[in-house]
Design an enzyme around this catalytic site. Structure first.
Site, PDB file in Angstrom:
ATOM      1  N   SER A  29     -23.998  20.847  -9.206  1.00 53.97           N
ATOM      2  CA  SER A  29     -22.623  20.547  -8.805  1.00 53.97           C
ATOM      3  C   SER A  29     -22.325  20.989  -7.375  1.00 53.97           C
ATOM      4  O   SER A  29     -22.749  22.063  -6.940  1.00 53.97           O
ATOM      5  CB  SER A  29     -21.657  21.242  -9.757  1.00 53.97           C
ATOM      6  OG  SER A  29     -20.329  21.040  -9.308  1.00 53.97           O
ATOM      7  N   ALA A  30     -21.552  20.168  -6.686  1.00 52.65           N
ATOM      8  CA  ALA A  30     -21.079  20.514  -5.336  1.00 52.65           C
ATOM      9  C   ALA A  30     -20.152  21.731  -5.373  1.00 52.65           C
ATOM     10  O   ALA A  30     -19.880  22.336  -4.330  1.00 52.65           O
ATOM     11  CB  ALA A  30     -20.352  19.322  -4.722  1.00 52.65           C
TER      12      ALA A  30
ATOM     13  N   LYS B  20     -20.059  26.427 -18.725  1.00 52.36           N
ATOM     14  CA  LYS B  20     -20.423  25.936 -20.051  1.00 52.36           C
ATOM     15  C   LYS B  20     -21.925  25.936 -20.267  1.00 52.36           C
ATOM     16  O   LYS B  20     -22.691  25.752 -19.321  1.00 52.36           O
ATOM     17  CB  LYS B  20     -19.940  24.495 -20.202  1.00 52.36           C
ATOM     18  CG  LYS B  20     -18.466  24.373 -20.383  1.00 52.36           C
ATOM     19  CD  LYS B  20     -18.125  23.082 -21.103  1.00 52.36           C
ATOM     20  CE  LYS B  20     -16.678  23.118 -21.509  1.00 52.36           C
ATOM     21  NZ  LYS B  20     -15.811  22.518 -20.494  1.00 52.36           N
TER      22      LYS B  20
ATOM     23  N   ASP C 228     -29.615  17.620 -10.451  1.00 50.97           N
ATOM     24  CA  ASP C 228     -28.164  17.617 -10.656  1.00 50.97           C
ATOM     25  C   ASP C 228     -27.583  19.034 -10.536  1.00 50.97           C
ATOM     26  O   ASP C 228     -27.649  19.834 -11.475  1.00 50.97           O
ATOM     27  CB  ASP C 228     -27.820  16.993 -12.024  1.00 50.97           C
ATOM     28  CG  ASP C 228     -26.323  16.744 -12.179  1.00 50.97           C
ATOM     29  OD1 ASP C 228     -25.535  17.241 -11.351  1.00 50.97           O
ATOM     30  OD2 ASP C 228     -25.942  16.037 -13.134  1.00 50.97           O
TER      31      ASP C 228
ATOM     32  N   GLU D 216      -6.661  22.831 -10.291  1.00 50.98           N
ATOM     33  CA  GLU D 216      -7.372  21.560 -10.070  1.00 50.98           C
ATOM     34  C   GLU D 216      -6.803  20.449 -10.954  1.00 50.98           C
ATOM     35  O   GLU D 216      -6.072  20.716 -11.918  1.00 50.98           O
ATOM     36  CB  GLU D 216      -8.865  21.724 -10.344  1.00 50.98           C
ATOM     37  CG  GLU D 216      -9.197  22.040 -11.794  1.00 50.98           C
ATOM     38  CD  GLU D 216     -10.591  21.577 -12.202  1.00 50.98           C
ATOM     39  OE1 GLU D 216     -10.961  20.408 -11.968  1.00 50.98           O
ATOM     40  OE2 GLU D 216     -11.307  22.401 -12.819  1.00 50.98           O
TER      41      GLU D 216
ATOM     42  N   LYS E 235     -12.601  10.635  -9.608  1.00 50.60           N
ATOM     43  CA  LYS E 235     -12.974  12.050  -9.632  1.00 50.60           C
ATOM     44  C   LYS E 235     -13.466  12.390  -8.229  1.00 50.60           C
ATOM     45  O   LYS E 235     -14.514  11.902  -7.792  1.00 50.60           O
ATOM     46  CB  LYS E 235     -14.073  12.275 -10.673  1.00 50.60           C
ATOM     47  CG  LYS E 235     -14.660  13.685 -10.679  1.00 50.60           C
ATOM     48  CD  LYS E 235     -15.784  13.808 -11.711  1.00 50.60           C
ATOM     49  CE  LYS E 235     -16.615  15.060 -11.463  1.00 50.60           C
ATOM     50  NZ  LYS E 235     -17.794  15.120 -12.335  1.00 50.60           N
TER      51      LYS E 235
HETATM   52  N1  PSU Z   1     -16.588  22.122 -16.315  1.00 48.88           N
HETATM   53  C1  PSU Z   1     -15.692  22.334 -17.294  1.00 48.88           C
HETATM   54  N2  PSU Z   1     -14.521  21.646 -17.261  1.00 48.88           N
HETATM   55  C2  PSU Z   1     -14.207  20.765 -16.268  1.00 48.88           C
HETATM   56  C3  PSU Z   1     -15.167  20.571 -15.223  1.00 48.88           C
HETATM   57  C4  PSU Z   1     -16.333  21.271 -15.283  1.00 48.88           C
HETATM   58  O1  PSU Z   1     -15.947  23.124 -18.183  1.00 48.88           O
HETATM   59  O2  PSU Z   1     -13.130  20.151 -16.283  1.00 48.88           O
HETATM   60  C5  PSU Z   1     -14.834  19.656 -14.068  1.00 48.88           C
HETATM   61  C6  PSU Z   1     -14.313  20.461 -12.866  1.00 48.88           C
HETATM   62  O3  PSU Z   1     -13.382  19.672 -12.151  1.00 48.88           O
HETATM   63  C7  PSU Z   1     -15.553  20.665 -12.035  1.00 48.88           C
HETATM   64  C8  PSU Z   1     -16.246  19.339 -12.246  1.00 48.88           C
HETATM   65  O4  PSU Z   1     -15.319  20.929 -10.661  1.00 48.88           O
HETATM   66  O5  PSU Z   1     -16.023  19.024 -13.603  1.00 48.88           O
HETATM   67  C9  PSU Z   1     -17.719  19.430 -11.931  1.00 48.88           C
HETATM   68  O6  PSU Z   1     -18.272  18.157 -11.962  1.00 48.88           O
HETATM   69  P1  PSU Z   1     -19.769  17.926 -11.448  1.00 48.88           P
HETATM   70  O7  PSU Z   1     -20.626  18.633 -12.473  1.00 48.88           O
HETATM   71  O8  PSU Z   1     -19.933  16.433 -11.457  1.00 48.88           O
HETATM   72  O9  PSU Z   1     -19.841  18.532 -10.095  1.00 48.88           O
HETATM   73 MN    MN Z   2     -23.527  16.479 -10.876  1.00 57.85          MN
END
Ligand code: PSU
Ligand code: MN
Length: 308
Positions: free
Chosen positions: A140-141, A159, A138, A25, A86
């Site tokens: 994540s997708a 995390k 919230d 990614e 992003k």
């Molecule tokens: N978690 C990490 N490192 C990262 C990300 C998440 O420990 O770099 C990044 C990844 O690209 C992941 C994105 O797909 O953040 C998720 O963002 P969101 O929570 O907005 O979906």
């Molecule tokens: Mn989010």
């Protein structure tokens, strides 16, 4: 409208030769780590994949084109573009249709990998259910994408900025196999253990490849999450990180950070507050994941060859 796909020279050759490929990614580069460590890590991850006999395909959208594999100069340029978007599942097609430039999250990278016929993808940590999701929704997708797109994603768990039990529940509800590698517990990114049992355990890359192939043969949509614990010598003690994560979370709340800005904000604050210690650990676990992903990709190629 047809998606415009650009393969790097190396990826195009690998596709023609049937060499194992590993997708990588790019949001981790633009929004997950500071420059210059981001560029350096991206290069190291790619060479780790190559050292295992596979070919790296870092995915990004550059001026509307879906790049599957970046040339060295493209990678370098992207790492120095703080204005890169992003892109997740929600924004990827808009960016491609309108000539925009952005880095792909886990969700968008899975979509890119599937378009390029790549089965295995390595990253650091996936997005998940955020703490307090019962109030702000919230989630994540990345989780919905794992349920929908048949790519095996190797990560070091998630995390502790996330709610790990809720993240595992959502994955289970959506039928996503969560496979811990060589241990019984789900790993928690900087720590090998989270205190939570992983639903599945594999001791070899072959078991994971076979499961991927079986899902394909059964026509099951959706991917697999491989949870690969951080190497022992890179682990950071829980008690060091707990107060730092709490501080980063309360700062995000106080500053009204929301939507897709939340994860990059938390990652950046945690790096600052640990004075780089969390960054070194992050780099070590990404390299470890790249190695395992390359081995899974190789097993999958061998498995398909033996089934012909
Ligand atoms: N978690 C990490 N490192 C990262 C990300 C998440 O420990 O770099 C990044 C990844 O690209 C992941 C994105 O797909 O953040 C998720 O963002 P969101 O929570 O907005 O979906
Ligand atoms: Mn989010």
């Amino acid at each position: 409208m047809t998606p415009e796909i650009r393969y790097s020279a190396e990826v195009a050759a690998a596709r023609a030769a049937g060499t194992p490929l590993v997708a990588l990614e790019s949001t981790i580069i633009t929004h997950g780590m500071p420059f210059p460590q981001n560029a350096e890590t991206a290069r190291k991850v790619e060479s780790t994949v190559r050292n295992e006999g596979a070919v790296p395909a870092t995915i990004a959208v550059l001026e509307g084109r879906l790049h599957i594999g970046l040339e060295a100069v493209e990678l370098e340029t992207l790492a120095q573009r703080p204005d890169a978007l992003k892109l997740s599942r929600a924004d990827m097609a808009f960016a491609m249709a309108n000539g925009l430039t952005g880095a792909t999250t886990v969700a968008a990278t899975m979509i890119g990998a599937r378009l390029g016929g790549i089965d295995v993808f390595a990253t650091g940590g996936i997005g998940g259910v955020h703490r307090g999701a019962e109030e702000d929704f919230d989630i994540s997708a990345d989780l919905a994408e794992l349920a929908a797109t048949a790519v095996t994603v190797v990560a070091a768990g998630a995390k502790a900025i996330l709610d790990l039990p809720k993240t595992l529940e959502v994955l289970e509800t959506n039928g996503v196999p969560v496979i811990a590698f060589c241990q019984d517990q789900f790993p928690a990114f900087w720590s090998r253990e989270s205190g939570l049992p992983a639903p599945l355990r594999a001791n070899t890359p072959l078991e994971i490849a076979k499961s991927h192939a079986m899902r394909g043969a059964m026509g099951l949509p959706g991917g697999q999450l491989v949870a690969n614990p951080i190497p022992v010598d890179a682990e950071i003690a829980q008690q060091t990180l707990v107060p730092i994560i709490e501080q980063a979370l309360s700062e995000a709340k106080a500053q009204g950070v929301s939507g897709k800005a939340v994860t990059p904000f938390l990652l950046a604050r945690i790096f600052e507050l640990t004075e780089g210690a969390s960054l070194s650990a992050n780099i070590a676990l990404v390299l470890n994941n790249a190695r395992l992903a390359a081995r899974i990709a190789a097993e999958l190629v061998a498995l398909r060859g033996s089934m012909l």
